[in-house]
Design a protein around this motif. Structure first.
Motif, short mmCIF file in Angstrom:
data_model
loop_
_atom_site.label_atom_id
_atom_site.label_comp_id
_atom_site.label_asym_id
_atom_site.label_seq_id
_atom_site.Cartn_x
_atom_site.Cartn_y
_atom_site.Cartn_z
N GLN A 177 0.84 -1.19 0.00
CA GLN A 177 0.00 0.00 0.00
C GLN A 177 0.88 1.25 0.00
OE1 GLN A 177 -3.61 -0.17 2.53
NE2 GLN A 177 -2.76 -2.07 3.37
N PRO A 178 0.52 2.27 -0.78
CA PRO A 178 1.35 3.49 -0.84
C PRO A 178 1.54 4.16 0.52
CG PRO A 178 -0.28 3.47 -2.60
CD PRO A 178 -0.62 2.32 -1.69
N GLY A 179 0.50 4.12 1.36
CA GLY A 179 0.60 4.76 2.66
C GLY A 179 1.60 4.14 3.59
N VAL A 180 2.02 2.89 3.30
CA VAL A 180 3.03 2.23 4.13
C VAL A 180 4.40 2.84 3.88
CG1 VAL A 180 4.18 0.04 4.61
CG2 VAL A 180 1.71 0.08 4.19
N TRP A 181 4.71 3.07 2.60
CA TRP A 181 6.04 3.52 2.22
C TRP A 181 6.17 5.03 2.13
CZ3 TRP A 181 8.93 -0.56 2.76
CH2 TRP A 181 8.38 -1.82 2.52
N LEU A 184 1.32 10.41 3.49
CA LEU A 184 1.06 11.81 3.19
C LEU A 184 -0.34 12.17 3.68
CD1 LEU A 184 2.47 12.02 -0.46
CD2 LEU A 184 3.53 12.96 1.61
N PRO A 185 -0.64 13.45 3.85
CA PRO A 185 -1.94 13.84 4.39
C PRO A 185 -3.07 13.85 3.37
CG PRO A 185 -0.58 15.77 4.06
CD PRO A 185 0.30 14.59 3.75
N CYS A 186 -2.82 13.43 2.13
CA CYS A 186 -3.89 13.45 1.13
C CYS A 186 -3.65 12.35 0.11
CB CYS A 186 -3.98 14.81 0.44
SG CYS A 186 -2.44 15.32 -0.36
N GLY A 187 -4.71 12.04 -0.63
CA GLY A 187 -4.61 11.04 -1.69
C GLY A 187 -4.51 9.63 -1.14
N PRO A 188 -4.15 8.67 -1.99
CA PRO A 188 -4.06 7.26 -1.58
C PRO A 188 -2.98 7.01 -0.54
CG PRO A 188 -3.14 7.56 -3.79
CD PRO A 188 -3.81 8.84 -3.42
N SER A 190 -2.63 8.63 2.14
CA SER A 190 -3.10 9.10 3.44
C SER A 190 -3.74 8.01 4.29
CB SER A 190 -4.13 10.23 3.25
OG SER A 190 -5.30 9.74 2.62
N GLU A 191 -3.89 6.80 3.74
CA GLU A 191 -4.53 5.74 4.52
C GLU A 191 -3.90 4.38 4.26
OE1 GLU A 191 -8.60 6.11 3.15
OE2 GLU A 191 -8.35 4.34 1.87
N ILE A 192 -4.05 3.51 5.25
CA ILE A 192 -3.61 2.13 5.16
C ILE A 192 -4.79 1.26 5.62
CG2 ILE A 192 -1.97 0.39 5.95
CD1 ILE A 192 -0.01 2.65 6.53
N SER A 193 -5.15 0.27 4.82
CA SER A 193 -6.31 -0.56 5.10
C SER A 193 -5.89 -1.96 5.55
CB SER A 193 -7.22 -0.68 3.87
OG SER A 193 -7.72 0.59 3.50
N PHE A 194 -6.61 -2.46 6.54
CA PHE A 194 -6.43 -3.83 7.01
C PHE A 194 -7.77 -4.56 6.87
CE2 PHE A 194 -3.18 -1.40 9.08
CZ PHE A 194 -2.09 -2.24 9.21
N ASP A 195 -7.76 -5.67 6.16
CA ASP A 195 -8.96 -6.50 6.07
C ASP A 195 -9.11 -7.33 7.34
OD1 ASP A 195 -9.54 -5.58 3.54
OD2 ASP A 195 -8.54 -7.24 2.51
#
Length: 274
Positions: A177-181, A184-188, A190-195
């Motif tokens: 996920q982009p938010g892992v590496w 940032l405060p906006c866009g993809p 800005s978040e990390i999802s866990f199922d």
């Protein structure tokens, strides 16, 4: 001499004058059964943020507020109870350090101790003796369950266990996920999802998202995050409580590093560093 028997009226008055215990004994598990979306907001501590900007972060007690996202009602308030010295040791001991956190049930105008999360000191090294936290019901003193962070290569995965040590749900975040590496405060980013996944069938039971709260908080305190938990139908209240505790455990494990504290802080950057 035998005392005369009390009249029915007197007995009824005595019973009615007894303190009512129904309110304190209200189960937060039962309340959670009717909640499908929970927003967890981590509180910004100005002392911690300012000290990180100066290059030497002072670890303050973490605080969280949990709300029913559908109604806006506050449900829980969580406060870290770790001693000041132990909090500072978390910066160098990391996975080995102990911490404690109390969770109050504050829905419907109440303020009742509900759960306690405890992570003891551990000799953690790589895959050996991985971090785990115990979740206990304060009212009964009985364990609710535990949460573990198993050793996974290039994968973020957590295991939620019941009070008998049996897995009840997996939280799987992967690693791509982009938010892992690049948070940032906006866009993809800005978040990390866990199922949230059933341990036997592998079916998706819900979702837990870590989200950057906004630009200002991101630049002031990049280690402060919000979490959104979505429960699909079929959950019981106790399992939901464990997943909320999981979100806090994730925050301690993965998202408590403040980059402003690196290389002498931002103050050193403006001065040109060394």
């Amino acid at each position: 001499r035998d005392r005369p028997a009390a009249s029915p009226v007197a007995i009824r008055v005595r019973v009615e004058e007894r303190p009512q215990r129904a309110l304190p004994e209200m189960s937060y598990f039962g309340y959670l059964e009717g909640v499908n979306n929970v927003l967890i907001k981590e509180k910004v501590n100005l002392i911690e943020a300012a000290s990180a900007l100066l290059g030497q972060e002072i670890e303050m007690a973490n605080k969280y507020k949990m709300q029913n996202r559908d109604t806006g009602e506050d449900i829980f308030y969580a406060v870290e109870q770790t001693s000041c010295i132990t909090r500072q040791l978390k910066q160098c001991c990391g996975d080995c350090a102990a911490w404690d956190l109390d969770i109050l049930f504050i829905a419907q105008g109440m303020s009742m101790p509900a759960m306690k999360m405890s992570k003891p000191w551990s000799a953690t090294f790589l895959c050996c003796n991985r971090p785990a936290v115990e979740v206990t019901d304060v009212q009964s003193g009985m364990p609710i369950g535990s949460i573990t962070d198993p050793c996974m290569c290039f994968n973020m995965k957590f295991v939620v266990n019941d009070s008998y040590g049996n897995p009840v749900v997996f939280a799987d975040g992967g690693c791509c996920q982009p938010g892992v590496w690049l948070p940032l405060p906006c866009g993809p980013c800005s978040e990390i999802s866990f199922d949230l996944v059933h341990p036997d069938s592998g079916g998706k039971l819900g979702e837990l998202k870590k989200k950057v709260p906004g630009c200002l908080k991101f630049f002031l305190a990049p280690d402060v995050d919000n979490y959104l938990v979505t429960f699909y139908p079929g959950w019981d209240g106790k399992s939901k409580a464990l997943v909320l505790a999981l979100a806090i455990f994730m925050d301690f494990r993965l998202f408590s590093e403040n980059p402003n504290d690196d290389d002498g802080g931002l103050a050193s950057q403006f001065q040109g560093g060394e």
